[in-house]
Scaffold this motif. Sequence first.
Motif, PDB file in Angstrom:
ATOM      1  N   UNK A   1      32.948  42.131  13.289  1.00 63.75           N
ATOM      2  CA  UNK A   1      33.816  42.164  12.214  1.00 63.75           C
ATOM      3  C   UNK A   1      33.150  43.737  11.505  1.00 63.75           C
ATOM      4  N   UNK A   2      33.858  44.711  10.794  1.00 66.38           N
ATOM      5  CA  UNK A   2      33.601  46.240  10.493  1.00 66.38           C
ATOM      6  C   UNK A   2      32.162  45.972   9.536  1.00 66.38           C
TER       7      UNK A   2
ATOM      8  N   UNK B   1      36.667  49.515  17.271  1.00 64.26           N
ATOM      9  CA  UNK B   1      37.308  47.811  18.195  1.00 64.26           C
ATOM     10  C   UNK B   1      36.817  48.122  18.615  1.00 64.26           C
ATOM     11  N   UNK B   2      37.264  48.798  19.754  1.00 64.64           N
ATOM     12  CA  UNK B   2      36.821  48.557  21.484  1.00 64.64           C
ATOM     13  C   UNK B   2      35.464  48.546  21.440  1.00 64.64           C
ATOM     14  N   UNK B   3      34.265  49.354  20.653  1.00 67.72           N
ATOM     15  CA  UNK B   3      33.204  48.605  20.647  1.00 67.72           C
ATOM     16  C   UNK B   3      32.634  47.672  20.444  1.00 67.72           C
ATOM     17  N   UNK B   4      33.242  47.167  19.373  1.00 71.36           N
ATOM     18  CA  UNK B   4      32.499  45.628  18.834  1.00 71.36           C
ATOM     19  C   UNK B   4      32.915  45.188  19.501  1.00 71.36           C
ATOM     20  N   UNK B   5      33.690  44.629  20.308  1.00 69.98           N
ATOM     21  CA  UNK B   5      33.800  43.427  21.009  1.00 69.98           C
ATOM     22  C   UNK B   5      33.301  43.977  22.449  1.00 69.98           C
ATOM     23  N   UNK B   6      32.476  44.958  22.434  1.00 70.21           N
ATOM     24  CA  UNK B   6      31.927  44.926  23.642  1.00 70.21           C
ATOM     25  C   UNK B   6      30.731  43.506  24.049  1.00 70.21           C
ATOM     26  N   UNK B   7      29.493  43.223  22.927  1.00 75.64           N
ATOM     27  CA  UNK B   7      29.078  42.302  22.752  1.00 75.64           C
ATOM     28  C   UNK B   7      29.745  40.959  23.452  1.00 75.64           C
ATOM     29  N   UNK B   8      31.282  40.735  22.741  1.00 80.08           N
ATOM     30  CA  UNK B   8      31.699  39.606  23.262  1.00 80.08           C
ATOM     31  C   UNK B   8      32.608  40.009  25.113  1.00 80.08           C
ATOM     32  N   UNK B   9      32.315  40.915  25.361  1.00 75.87           N
ATOM     33  CA  UNK B   9      33.036  40.358  26.741  1.00 75.87           C
ATOM     34  C   UNK B   9      32.045  40.638  27.289  1.00 75.87           C
ATOM     35  N   UNK B  10      30.963  40.930  26.972  1.00 76.54           N
ATOM     36  CA  UNK B  10      29.583  40.609  28.208  1.00 76.54           C
ATOM     37  C   UNK B  10      29.405  39.214  27.656  1.00 76.54           C
TER      38      UNK B  10
ATOM     39  N   UNK C   1      30.789  37.835   5.627  1.00 77.42           N
ATOM     40  CA  UNK C   1      31.145  39.002   6.598  1.00 77.42           C
ATOM     41  C   UNK C   1      32.831  39.785   5.791  1.00 77.42           C
ATOM     42  N   UNK C   2      33.620  40.737   6.684  1.00 80.53           N
ATOM     43  CA  UNK C   2      34.921  41.029   6.548  1.00 80.53           C
ATOM     44  C   UNK C   2      34.798  42.359   7.967  1.00 80.53           C
ATOM     45  N   UNK C   3      36.404  42.206   7.639  1.00 77.88           N
ATOM     46  CA  UNK C   3      36.619  43.239   8.731  1.00 77.88           C
ATOM     47  C   UNK C   3      37.940  44.754   7.770  1.00 77.88           C
ATOM     48  N   UNK C   4      38.194  45.353   8.375  1.00 78.71           N
ATOM     49  CA  UNK C   4      39.142  46.414   7.668  1.00 78.71           C
ATOM     50  C   UNK C   4      40.072  46.372   8.345  1.00 78.71           C
TER      51      UNK C   4
ATOM     52  N   UNK D   1      44.288  43.841  13.581  1.00 79.06           N
ATOM     53  CA  UNK D   1      44.054  44.883  15.326  1.00 79.06           C
ATOM     54  C   UNK D   1      42.319  43.656  16.070  1.00 79.06           C
ATOM     55  N   UNK D   2      41.714  43.774  14.942  1.00 77.28           N
ATOM     56  CA  UNK D   2      40.438  42.955  15.411  1.00 77.28           C
ATOM     57  C   UNK D   2      41.083  41.699  16.838  1.00 77.28           C
ATOM     58  N   UNK D   3      41.576  40.957  16.389  1.00 78.87           N
ATOM     59  CA  UNK D   3      42.444  39.585  16.809  1.00 78.87           C
ATOM     60  C   UNK D   3      42.727  40.293  17.865  1.00 78.87           C
TER      61      UNK D   3
END
Length: 368
Positions: free
Chosen positions: A196-197, A210-219, A246-249, A253-255
């Motif tokens: 979340x941003x 958002x592509x960077x913020x899902x990177x940890x989840x990817x790993x 928490x909160x996302x802009x 798109x995150x989903x």
Amino acid sequence: MSLDALFSPLTMGTLAMPNRVVMAPLTRARASAASVPLPIQGEYYAQRADAGLIISEATAVDPLGMGWYRAPGIWSDEMVTAWKGVTDQVHAAGGRIYCQLWHMGRLVLPDYLGGALPIGPSAIAGEGETMAPPTADYDGGFLPMKPYVVPRAMRQSDINYLVAAYGRAAANAMAAGFDGAEIHGANGYVIDQFLQSKTNQRQDGYGGSVENRVRLLDEVIGAVTAHVDPGRVGLRISPTSERKGMGDANPAALTEAIGALAQRHGLAYIHLIEPVASGFMEKPDYPVIAHLRAMFAGAIIQNGSFDAPTAVAHIEGGKADAISFGRPYIANPDLVTRLREGHPLAPANFDYAYVGDAKGYTDYPPYG
């Protein structure tokens, strides 16, 4: 109204479920003070074994991510052996159980870490307070509450260690006899903090877009699926939740990014917390289920204030393949039967939600 849709079989990934009632993860604080599961937990889960699937209480992958007194972990051989006793009881009762893999990130108090700061994506404190560990004169009852602190922003070495911890925990879950694993990416814990941003203000490859913020989840997914068949791995998310700061802009798109990632890894399901009524978590003004369905072809479990009619409506309407129930499972070990036959649900005694042993845990009787 026919409830047949809720009690029809479902194959989720490679798991065959006899019905679509899922027991949601419920932290109940019945492990030992050293976070080792106790036999009573096996009794508790076995009582609820007629669920299509049980998802275990949140189970810490590493001591740095443990900030809840008497919640269980799965980072040691002793914990693996203890969990094997639990899963054996569930299987003997005919049930299926996945281990929910958990790290609390910034929501751990220094009291649990020998005074050290917790870790998170950025040096931003969670909002609110949480239970501190007991003092020397503790004699039972609710624990003292303390506010969250500003965490230490994670370095690359911290991220590498975290990802490896999820991999070790996944291997341990298989050794402990679990049927699969669920990655906890919801409720404001460490993966959600990266997603979340509002909580991720990093300037490196794990923050910003958002592509960077899902990177940890990817790993993390890669580390878990190295030890567990992707057809037995799920992911829990709450992209619209603003609890604990928490909160996302742009939750939609995150989903979509999360859904695409889960699709690429071939995960069995996504467990979406998107309440149909405000309660423990607020009902979102702009639901994201359609965005998730557009990107993810696997099963979707929905969670949040459901009863039997709303569960059926979501399944028949294509918004879910199964429904998870949390709080109703506290006092209703026979929830599947009660929902199917229309029996009233027993009320839970929340004075014993997180304290005690058998009382308020394994002493709720089935209907009649």
